[in-house]
Design a protein around this motif. Structure first.
Motif, PDB file in Angstrom:
ATOM      1  N   TYR A   1       7.553   7.801  -0.203  1.00 43.40           N
ATOM      2  CA  TYR A   1       6.784   7.153   0.858  1.00 43.40           C
ATOM      3  C   TYR A   1       5.418   7.812   1.050  1.00 43.40           C
ATOM      4  O   TYR A   1       4.843   7.769   2.131  1.00 43.40           O
ATOM      5  CB  TYR A   1       7.584   7.175   2.170  1.00 43.40           C
ATOM      6  N   GLY A   2       4.909   8.442  -0.012  1.00 44.78           N
ATOM      7  CA  GLY A   2       3.629   9.155   0.080  1.00 44.78           C
ATOM      8  C   GLY A   2       2.499   8.239   0.523  1.00 44.78           C
ATOM      9  O   GLY A   2       2.498   7.039   0.253  1.00 44.78           O
ATOM     10  N   LYS A   3       1.516   8.840   1.198  1.00 41.10           N
ATOM     11  CA  LYS A   3       0.438   8.033   1.790  1.00 41.10           C
ATOM     12  C   LYS A   3      -0.726   7.779   0.828  1.00 41.10           C
ATOM     13  O   LYS A   3      -1.594   6.967   1.101  1.00 41.10           O
ATOM     14  CB  LYS A   3      -0.091   8.737   3.039  1.00 41.10           C
ATOM     15  N   ASN A   4      -0.773   8.513  -0.273  1.00 42.45           N
ATOM     16  CA  ASN A   4      -1.899   8.340  -1.208  1.00 42.45           C
ATOM     17  C   ASN A   4      -1.392   7.989  -2.597  1.00 42.45           C
ATOM     18  O   ASN A   4      -0.369   8.516  -3.043  1.00 42.45           O
ATOM     19  CB  ASN A   4      -2.691   9.653  -1.337  1.00 42.45           C
ATOM     20  N   TRP A   5      -2.171   7.137  -3.274  1.00 45.62           N
ATOM     21  CA  TRP A   5      -1.855   6.817  -4.673  1.00 45.62           C
ATOM     22  C   TRP A   5      -2.454   7.915  -5.546  1.00 45.62           C
ATOM     23  O   TRP A   5      -3.674   7.998  -5.713  1.00 45.62           O
ATOM     24  CB  TRP A   5      -2.440   5.450  -5.048  1.00 45.62           C
TER      25      TRP A   5
ATOM     26  N   LEU B   1       2.950   8.264  -5.753  1.00 45.42           N
ATOM     27  CA  LEU B   1       2.463   8.502  -4.394  1.00 45.42           C
ATOM     28  C   LEU B   1       2.634   9.968  -4.026  1.00 45.42           C
ATOM     29  O   LEU B   1       3.585  10.613  -4.473  1.00 45.42           O
ATOM     30  CB  LEU B   1       3.241   7.626  -3.410  1.00 45.42           C
TER      31      LEU B   1
ATOM     32  N   LYS C   1       0.831  -1.210   0.000  1.00 42.99           N
ATOM     33  CA  LYS C   1       0.000   0.000   0.000  1.00 42.99           C
ATOM     34  C   LYS C   1       0.865   1.260   0.000  1.00 42.99           C
ATOM     35  O   LYS C   1       1.982   1.201   0.482  1.00 42.99           O
ATOM     36  CB  LYS C   1      -0.891  -0.009   1.246  1.00 42.99           C
ATOM     37  N   PRO C   2       0.341   2.394  -0.477  1.00 42.52           N
ATOM     38  CA  PRO C   2      -0.991   2.593  -1.051  1.00 42.52           C
ATOM     39  C   PRO C   2      -1.111   2.007  -2.457  1.00 42.52           C
ATOM     40  O   PRO C   2      -0.126   1.949  -3.199  1.00 42.52           O
ATOM     41  CB  PRO C   2      -1.135   4.115  -1.082  1.00 42.52           C
TER      42      PRO C   2
ATOM     43  N   ASP D   1       1.893  12.861  -0.618  1.00 43.10           N
ATOM     44  CA  ASP D   1       1.348  13.272   0.681  1.00 43.10           C
ATOM     45  C   ASP D   1       0.581  14.559   0.477  1.00 43.10           C
ATOM     46  O   ASP D   1       1.125  15.539  -0.039  1.00 43.10           O
ATOM     47  CB  ASP D   1       2.494  13.507   1.686  1.00 43.10           C
TER      48      ASP D   1
END
Ligand code: FUL
Length: 474
Positions: A262-266, A238, A26-27, A240
């Protein structure tokens, strides 16, 4: 749910067929984001009063009657879009001047007030019909900034914008993509609006859940931080977004260009660029239309870096694509077809992964199948062995992004029989990575993943010799 189930089942089965249980990282992209990424290339159409006033940003005070494209023919646009390989068309249903290319119930500044077809015309209707006929997807740009609407600058305008979104989705859907431009009363005396983006997002999710929503920070697709058609190298899918807002408070253009590892959203990147210097038609730019070769290089730097290419082609004041633009577009298609027609792997080589024999997944052109490499990075590598020395200058790699974007860095070693080696080091693969380099005669190619966020997966390897003159040094 019914549509997603077979897809999830396929993922589970294919994971087990490959002998090990590999968890997606994920994401992850949604089904709609995966479908969107498959489109790769589609057209943008900037059209409206600016086409007649020779402006880029109208003021909103232009008289509606100036809009009169006497020979408007959306079928011509779509025929050319189809012929150049584009998969859809996104049109400026309303640009910053507020003029609507459709007879909106929520504005008095529309085609209905124009001279065109005595106020009976509807560009979006014509485009919908033409897209259906040519089997193209349709998307809309609806500018939140509105230089004409009397409610702009008040909270009530947010409701107007929502009403218009509902109106266009209901009347002209299905829409594959919806574009929210971040501009907001730009300029020293520009009226500002506090946009209720949370409301806009809730609305579109409710009425058209599979429409991909673009803005500089998504939610589904992000701006790549420039209007020159160039995605970052590397390009992470990705991002943030926490703590950021659309427009002036968005992340830096550099972050938008590269994404966050390392972003939290695709949130994949989309490269919007115009075939001309301006977004709207200006006669004096007819000779400045980008050549097919320039467009091909942009294709390498957008699609070839895992982003989609949104190429703007503005119709002229007759309502037609000019021959300058269409000639370049058809030439682009020819270049893409010719240069990627002949895979040098077809009869000429063997592809292997260290000790594993069955690597058909790498060449089966199916993104859902892939090979996994060793987690410690040093052991496994993909090897292409040519039956006879072969001149190459282009390698295409793909990651199965339905499993997440996992590869952080990789190297390619191109070995010649004379012992010389060309080594290329890159960060991340992503959905599609087209790597070009000065032509080299190769006997063996070794592709090694040197770092990854999880077990590295590769779904495609391909090798080409493209026209040398199309290769640009980074
Ligand atoms: C920008 C706009 O201000 C330009 O006019 C154009 O529409 C471009 C695609 O987006 O933000």
């Amino acid at each position: 749910m019914q549509k997603i189930f077979p897809f999830v089942l396929f993922l589970i089965i294919s994971t087990f067929i490959q002998g090990q249980k590999i968890e997606p990282l994920k994401p992850l992209p949604t089904k709609s984001q995966l479908d969107w990424a498959e489109l790769e290339f589609y057209l943008f159409v900037h059209f409206g009063p600016n086409t007649f006033t020779n402006l880029e940003w109208g003021h909103g005070t232009e008289k509606a009657e100036i809009f009169n494209p006497e020979k408007l023919d959306c079928r011509q646009w779509c025929r050319i879009a189809k012929e150049c390989g584009a998969k859809g068309v996104i049109i400026t249903a309303k640009h910053h001047d507020g003029f609507c290319l459709f007879p909106s119930k929520f504005s008095n500044h529309t085609v209905a007030q124009s001279k065109w077809k005595d106020g009976k015309g509807d560009v979006l209707r014509d485009l919908r019909n033409a897209c259906n006929e040519y089997e193209l997807k349709m998307g809309l740009y609806l500018s939140p900034w509105d230089g004409n609407h009397p409610k702009y600058g008040t909270n009530e305008y947010n409701k107007v914008f929502v009403d218009m979104m509902n109106e266009v989705i209901e009347n002209y859907g299905p829409l594959f993509e919806f574009w929210w431009d971040g501009a907001n009363g730009e300029g020293p005396s520009g009226k500002k609006q506090v946009y209720d983006f949370a409301l806009f997002e809730r609305t579109i999710r409710e009425v058209s859940p599979s429409t991909i929503v673009f803005s500089d920070i998504g939610p589904d697709v992000r701006w790549v931080g420039n209007e020159s058609g160039i995605a970052g190298d590397p390009n992470w899918n990705l991002l943030d977004t926490a703590g950021f807002e659309r427009g002036a408070l968005a992340p830096s253009t550099d972050t938008l260009n590269h994404g966050n590892k390392y972003g939290k959203n695709w949130i994949q990147g989309e490269c919007d660029v115009s075939i001309r210097p301006g977004w709207f038609y200006h006669k004096e730019e007819n000779e400045k239309v980008k050549t097919s070769e320039q467009l091909f290089r942009l294709y390498l730097k957008s699609v070839g870096r895992g982003a989609n290419l949104l190429l703007n082609v503005p119709p002229d004041d007759n309502g037609l694509f000019t021959m300058y633009d269409s000639t370049s577009l058809i030439g682009l298609k020819k270049l893409v077809d010719e240069n990627f027609k002949t895979s040098l792997l077809d009869y000429n080589s063997t592809v292997s992964v260290s000790n594993k024999a069955d690597v058909a997944m790498l060449t089966d052109k199916n993104l859902l199948t892939y090979v996994s490499l060793d987690k410690r990075f040093t052991q496994d590598y993909i090897q292409v062995k040519f039956k006879k020395p072969t001149s190459i200058n282009c390698i295409v790699l793909q990651e199965p992004i339905q499993m997440g974007q996992r590869v952080s860095s990789f190297s390619i070693e191109i070995e010649n029989a004379d012992g010389s080696i060309l080594e290329i080091k890159k960060h991340t693969i992503g959905r599609k990575r087209i790597i070009t380099f000065p032509a080299k005669t190769a006997s063996v190619i070794k592709i090694k993943v040197t770092d990854a966020k999880a077990t590295p997966l590769v779904s495609t390897v391909d090798v080409f010799k493209i026209d040398d003159s199309l290769i640009e040094q980074d």
